[in-house]
Design a protein around this motif. Sequence first.
Motif, PDB file in Angstrom:
ATOM      1  N   LEU A 222      39.410  47.462  32.316  1.00  0.00           N
ATOM      2  CA  LEU A 222      39.804  46.088  32.584  1.00  0.00           C
ATOM      3  C   LEU A 222      40.154  45.834  34.042  1.00  0.00           C
ATOM      4  N   THR A 223      39.668  44.692  34.533  1.00  0.00           N
ATOM      5  CA  THR A 223      40.130  44.114  35.792  1.00  0.00           C
ATOM      6  C   THR A 223      40.655  42.727  35.486  1.00  0.00           C
ATOM      7  N   LEU A 224      41.911  42.472  35.849  1.00  0.00           N
ATOM      8  CA  LEU A 224      42.537  41.180  35.594  1.00  0.00           C
ATOM      9  C   LEU A 224      42.675  40.432  36.911  1.00  0.00           C
ATOM     10  N   ALA A 225      42.136  39.219  36.963  1.00  0.00           N
ATOM     11  CA  ALA A 225      42.266  38.351  38.133  1.00  0.00           C
ATOM     12  C   ALA A 225      43.053  37.114  37.728  1.00  0.00           C
ATOM     13  N   GLU A 226      44.127  36.827  38.461  1.00  0.00           N
ATOM     14  CA  GLU A 226      45.006  35.714  38.119  1.00  0.00           C
ATOM     15  C   GLU A 226      45.652  35.202  39.405  1.00  0.00           C
ATOM     16  N   PRO A 227      45.551  33.887  39.680  1.00  0.00           N
ATOM     17  CA  PRO A 227      46.116  33.368  40.925  1.00  0.00           C
ATOM     18  C   PRO A 227      47.632  33.214  40.923  1.00  0.00           C
TER      19      PRO A 227
ATOM     20  N   ILE B 286      39.042  36.587  34.142  1.00  0.00           N
ATOM     21  CA  ILE B 286      39.332  35.612  35.191  1.00  0.00           C
ATOM     22  C   ILE B 286      40.356  34.609  34.664  1.00  0.00           C
ATOM     23  N   GLY B 287      41.454  34.457  35.384  1.00  0.00           N
ATOM     24  CA  GLY B 287      42.546  33.632  34.877  1.00  0.00           C
ATOM     25  C   GLY B 287      43.196  34.333  33.706  1.00  0.00           C
TER      26      GLY B 287
ATOM     27  N   GLN C 284      37.759  31.416  43.415  1.00  0.00           N
ATOM     28  CA  GLN C 284      36.925  31.207  44.606  1.00  0.00           C
ATOM     29  C   GLN C 284      36.848  32.453  45.488  1.00  0.00           C
ATOM     30  N   ASP C 285      37.841  33.343  45.383  1.00  0.00           N
ATOM     31  CA  ASP C 285      37.887  34.531  46.241  1.00  0.00           C
ATOM     32  C   ASP C 285      37.252  35.767  45.612  1.00  0.00           C
ATOM     33  N   LEU C 286      36.841  35.675  44.365  1.00  0.00           N
ATOM     34  CA  LEU C 286      36.451  36.890  43.653  1.00  0.00           C
ATOM     35  C   LEU C 286      35.155  37.503  44.173  1.00  0.00           C
ATOM     36  N   LEU C 287      34.173  36.674  44.511  1.00  0.00           N
ATOM     37  CA  LEU C 287      32.909  37.246  44.982  1.00  0.00           C
ATOM     38  C   LEU C 287      33.111  38.026  46.282  1.00  0.00           C
ATOM     39  N   GLY C 288      34.098  37.629  47.078  1.00  0.00           N
ATOM     40  CA  GLY C 288      34.381  38.353  48.308  1.00  0.00           C
ATOM     41  C   GLY C 288      35.170  39.622  48.104  1.00  0.00           C
TER      42      GLY C 288
END
Length: 249
Positions: A66-71, A48-49, A98-102
């Motif tokens: 891997l899953t990469l989440a970055e705004p 995350i980030g 804030q959007d990840l759980l969705g």
Amino acid sequence: MNDRHFDELASRFAEKIYGGAKGAIRLAVLQADLAEALPERPLRVLDIGAGLGHMALWLAQRGHQLTLAEPAAPMLDGARARFAEAGATATFIQAPWQDLLGQLTERYDLVLCHAVLEWLAEPESILPVLHQLTAPGGWLSLAFYNRDALVYRNLLKGHFRKLRSNRLAGEKQSLTPQKPLDPRELKAQLGADWQVESESGVRVFHDYMPKQFQDQAELLDLLEMELAHRRHPSFAGLGRYLHWICRPH
């Protein structure tokens, strides 16, 4: 105050940091801690980030999924390029936390949250989300900007007026984080949901060295000494960042 995301200028700055001793020490400490804590089997990992993907690529090259989440688009583009150059695969998501759980339907064996909390308007608000995204029996790798180190740095510089006013946050365009974290407050906020299993300081002495000594020091020597002292009872709490590995209750 809003969450701070990173533009083109900040992504170039981050790349420069990772090209020098500061970034090398940070990666070395995080990697040593994770190598010690994690089992030798493939894990489902959420970063995350994820920034420019340095830590994520290291884990992908060790067989993890891997899953990469970055705004920030510039950061995520840099991570995609880094993975492509290395011939590694991952899932990339441009989204704030804030959007990840969705968007995510599974829990992860390992969740990385490195240098994120200090850029949030309300750092504690992400903690329940981290808990929901971490699988039972999994791990949370939490690295955050240490308010104690910032106070100590200002003491050494004689910035007493700044300390008296308690104005330690970075300005709007500053790359000093807007919410340096008090580790005692954060531990209280983790509360009964998490068990902190290991604690390390990241750059426990490097950032306090006079520049002439930084310039003279060999990188291998810096890495050796930072790793050797990252959990020293007197020095770990002086790390510019702190790295905690946590297990969910």
